[in-house]
Structure formats: C-alpha cells, structure tokens
Design an enzyme around this catalytic site. Structure first.
Site, PDB file in Angstrom:
ATOM      1  N   CYS A 166       0.834  -1.204   0.000  1.00  0.00           N
ATOM      2  CA  CYS A 166       0.000   0.000   0.000  1.00  0.00           C
ATOM      3  C   CYS A 166       0.873   1.262   0.000  1.00  0.00           C
ATOM      4  O   CYS A 166       1.515   1.550  -0.992  1.00  0.00           O
ATOM      5  CB  CYS A 166      -0.983  -0.039   1.166  1.00  0.00           C
ATOM      6  SG  CYS A 166      -2.328   1.156   0.949  1.00  0.00           S
ATOM      7  N   HIS A 184      -3.771  -4.911   0.645  1.00  0.00           N
ATOM      8  CA  HIS A 184      -3.197  -5.334   1.932  1.00  0.00           C
ATOM      9  C   HIS A 184      -3.294  -6.848   2.123  1.00  0.00           C
ATOM     10  O   HIS A 184      -4.307  -7.337   2.618  1.00  0.00           O
ATOM     11  CB  HIS A 184      -3.959  -4.660   3.072  1.00  0.00           C
ATOM     12  CG  HIS A 184      -3.638  -3.216   3.240  1.00  0.00           C
ATOM     13  ND1 HIS A 184      -2.613  -2.771   4.045  1.00  0.00           N
ATOM     14  CD2 HIS A 184      -4.216  -2.116   2.717  1.00  0.00           C
ATOM     15  CE1 HIS A 184      -2.565  -1.451   4.006  1.00  0.00           C
ATOM     16  NE2 HIS A 184      -3.533  -1.027   3.212  1.00  0.00           N
ATOM     17  N   GLU A 200      -2.043  -8.534   4.417  1.00  0.00           N
ATOM     18  CA  GLU A 200      -1.982  -8.902   5.835  1.00  0.00           C
ATOM     19  C   GLU A 200      -3.307  -8.721   6.581  1.00  0.00           C
ATOM     20  O   GLU A 200      -3.463  -9.245   7.682  1.00  0.00           O
ATOM     21  CB  GLU A 200      -0.881  -8.086   6.544  1.00  0.00           C
ATOM     22  CG  GLU A 200      -1.242  -6.638   6.902  1.00  0.00           C
ATOM     23  CD  GLU A 200      -1.392  -5.679   5.713  1.00  0.00           C
ATOM     24  OE1 GLU A 200      -1.068  -6.066   4.581  1.00  0.00           O
ATOM     25  OE2 GLU A 200      -1.855  -4.545   5.921  1.00  0.00           O
TER      26      GLU A 200
END
Ligand SMILES: *[C@@H]1O[C@H](CO)[C@@H](O)[C@H](O)[C@H]1NC(C)=O
Ligand SMILES: *[C@@H]1O[C@H](CO)[C@@H](O)[C@H](O)[C@H]1NC(C)=O
Ligand SMILES: *[C@@H]1O[C@H](CO)[C@@H](O)[C@H](O)[C@H]1NC(C)=O
Ligand SMILES: *[C@@H]1O[C@H](CO)[C@@H](O)[C@H](O)[C@H]1NC(C)=O
Ligand SMILES: *[C@@H]1O[C@H](CO)[C@@H](O)[C@H](O)[C@H]1NC(C)=O
Length: 357
Positions: free
Chosen positions: A163, A277, A279
């Site tokens: 990002c 993202h 994660e």
C-alpha cells in the site's frame, strides 16, 4: 528450487560468441567493442540472480513509521515516535521468517549495519507523509539505494512494499520531489485482481498455484484502503515502464472506475509492491472495517508473503551469532493491544518514547 534459472541467456550467448572470437581472424577491435557494449546492455537489463542454496532461517526487516496523531493520543504519556502494525510482523512470521524492526530517524550507517545482517525489507502501509525530515520515506530511501548496490554486487536483497510502502517504492524510483508521482483516488473495497495477459511471465505470479490465481481473479479478496493510486501514466511519464513490470501483473479499479496498478515488480531487482493489503484478512479485525476474512481471502492473501519470504530465502546474510540476533529481533518488544483503544490496527509495536510531543 534452482538458482540462476532466470539467467539472461542473451548475455550467455554473447559471452559464448566472445569466447569463440579468436577463431575469426577477421573480427576487428571495433566489432569486439560493439559486442562488449551489447553484453553490458544485456547484463544491465538482466534479472539479478542468486546462489543455489536457500536460506531457511530468513530474517526480514520491517520498517517503522511516524506515529499518527490518533495513535499518539492513545499513549499520551509515552510519546512514542514510531510504530509497526503487528499484522505485518505476523504476516511475515506465518510464512516462515523472523522480524527485526527498523526504526526511522537514524543515520545512513544504521540502515547499512542492519541490512548487513538481514535478508530483505518490508515497507508496510500506513498513513504518513513522505516529506517529513528523517521520517519513513528518508529511511526507505537509504534502504532502497543500498539494496540496489547490494544486488548489483551479486548480494541478493529483496524489498516488498504494501500500500503506502508500494507507493513509496514507485516514488523512490521516480525520484522524490515536490510532485509525488501518484494520483489521489479512493478505494476502500475488497476487489478482484485483473491480471494482464502475460502475468505468468512476472516473477511474482510465475509459480502461483492455479487455485490462488482463480480466487484472486474471481473473488473480491484483495483488501484496499488507499487514497492514492499509481496509474500507468505515472510510470510512463517517469520512464519507469521499462524497469518496472506493471503490464505483466495486475490492476484493479477504484470507486470512480480509475484503473490503478495493483501489483508491480522491478525487472532487474527483486523489488515488489502491492497496492492492496495481504496482511489484513488474517490479522486486522476492526469491526467497522469491511476487511474480508473468508477462508478464500485468507488462503489467497497468504500467497504474497509466502512469495516474498521465499525471495528472502535466496539471501545468505545472517547475524554473526545468536546473541546478536536475539538483541535485534522484534521479540524484544511487546505489542500493545491498540484495537481495544479504538485504533484500526489490532496490535502495534511502539518505539522510542520521547520527552516532548
Ligand atoms: C507534507 O505534505 C503534506 C501533504 O501534502 C502537507 O500537508 C504538509 O504540510 C507537508 N509537510 C511539510 C513539512 O512540508
Ligand atoms: C500521474 O499521472 C496522472 C495521470 O496521467 C497525472 O495527472 C499526474 O500529473 C501524474 N503525476 C506525476 C507526478 O507525474
Ligand atoms: C466484487 O466487487 C465488484 C467491484 O466492486 C462488484 O461489482 C461485485 O459486485 C463484487 N462481487 C461480489 C461477489 O461481491
Ligand atoms: C524520460 O526520457 C526522456 C527521453 O530520454 C527524457 O527526455 C525525459 O526527460 C525523461 N523523463 C524523466 C521524468 O526522467
Ligand atoms: C510526553 O509528553 C508530555 C507532554 O509534553 C509530557 O508531559 C510527558 O512527560 C512526556 N512523557 C515522557 C515519558 O517524557
């Protein structure tokens, strides 16, 4: 897995030609000069390669960033200067690596020293500006510049940006200036990836399992939380199209239909970035957010750190001994339960309390 597999065969062919040159009495010095120029060009364009042996104890540096005002307000007494959202640490750990935190605001020698012992660096997402002196972007610039030199010298050193960290990679490659090479946009959705026709030629997706690609392509599993985008025009206007492979990876569309680059990689260096993202599906839980936590999302998103940690396994660097390793690993810090304090990060590592705000 064997090393050197992506070795440039144009360069190989040219070196064979050069090796056979003495058979041809008529080859002039000028021709040799031309061949050397072509060989140098091929080597420059070639992908950096690595040794055959893989390092199965990789350690990855995760770069911290300035605490936001919001996060700062949660710890009014400590006045922490920087933080790392634990989700990035866990995402790296779950793929089989350990983490060393990299702090901001340090001299170049600090980054050089730390890079001497680790196998790659992750630039996390977040919400800081790139113009703060001695901040996130300055630290990343030291790392970016030194990683290029290491790779050029045959010392494999991967970087992965997520990002904001992905945007920073592109801006570092563009040259930081007043006009940051990105555009304002809006994307707060879970989106599918639109792969380009030849995405399988990319390093990032070359070996990706078919079922993972199917999920990424057909289901809304990439979590987007960004107010800036990189568009094709930003790469072409800064002459980055040749060095960075975007057309061979993927795109998504923002809330206004703007087609932005969703993943990118450098052709020569092991530098990678994703706008979304990977994660969050497994490790971020703020209930007002729309992060997808489906099994498919978790399964598909874990591919990205699996890929990056595999890249870091190609690096042979290590700490001199266990004591030095222990002194630097992130286990020396305890994450705070920031989610319970209203932060959008469930847990954070907080660094370097200072006397004044
Ligand atoms: C940094 O950039 C932001 C956003 O463009 C701006 O609001 C801020 O004033 C800038 N800060 C400095 C120190 O230049
Ligand atoms: C990025 O691309 C957009 C769209 O072409 C353009 O308007 C903008 O000026 C570019 N930014 C920079 C810094 O080149
Ligand atoms: C996936 O996202 C797209 C783009 O926002 C949307 O049009 C589509 O309806 C979504 N599909 C599902 C299954 O949610
Ligand atoms: C891009 O390359 C062209 C042609 O070599 C050059 O004129 C231009 O200044 C370059 N642009 C940037 C932003 O480096
Ligand atoms: C943090 O800043 C506040 C306000 O300036 C100050 O009162 C406090 O003592 C600082 N905390 C530490 C640990 O120095």
């Amino acid at each position: 897995m064997s090393g050197n597999k992506s070795l440039d065969y144009p360069a190989k062919i040219i070196s064979e030609v050069i090796a056979n040159i003495d058979q041809y009495w008529f080859v002039s010095a000028m021709t040799i000069g031309t061949l050397l120029v072509i060989a140098a060009y091929c080597l420059q364009a070639a992908t950096v390669t690595y040794q055959d042996v893989l390092n199965d104890r990789p350690i990855i540096g995760v770069l911290s960033q300035e605490t936001s005002l919001h996060l700062h307000s949660k710890f009014p007494e400590e006045n922490y200067t920087s933080y790392i959202a634990s989700s990035y640490v866990k995402d790296v750990e779950k793929s089989g690596a350990r983490v060393v935190p990299i702090l901001i605001g340090k001299p170049r020698s600090y980054y050089r020293d730390i890079m001497g012992n680790i196998n790659g660096v992750l630039f996390p997402g977040g919400a800081t500006h790139f113009n703060q002196s001695n901040g996130y972007a300055d630290a990343a610039q030291h790392i970016f510049e030194m990683a290029q030199k290491l790779n050029d010298a045959g010392d494999y050193f991967p970087i992965f940006g997520v990002c904001l960290g992905f945007e920073l990679l592109v801006i570092l490659a563009s040259g930081r200036g007043l006009n940051e090479n990105r555009i304002p946009c809006r994307s707060y959705e879970n989106l599918p990836l639109h792969f380009t026709q030849d995405f399988r030629k990319s390093k990032m997706f070359h070996d990706a399992p078919r079922d993972i690609i199917d999920i990424l392509k057909n289901k809304n599993v990439t979590v987007n939380v960004h107010r800036y985008c990189i568009v094709d025009e930003n790469l072409s206007s800064h002459n980055l199209t040749k060095a960075w492979r975007n057309l061979q990876t993927s795109y998504s569309n923002d809330e206004n239909g703007v087609r932005f680059v969703a993943s990118i990689e450098n052709k020569r260096y092991p530098f990678y970035g994703v706008q979304f993202h990977p994660e969050k599906s497994s490790f971020e839980w703020k209930s007002s957010k729309t992060y997808t936590h489906s099994f498919d999302a978790v399964r598909a998103n874990r591919y990205f750190m699996d890929f990056f940690v595999n890249e870091c396994r190609k690096s042979q660097r290590a700490f001199a001994n266990t004591a030095e390793e222990n002194a630097k690993l992130i286990y020396n810090y305890e994450p705070r339960f920031t989610g319970a304090l209203g932060s959008s990060y469930h847990q954070c590592y907080m660094f370097e309390p200072r006397g004044n705000v």
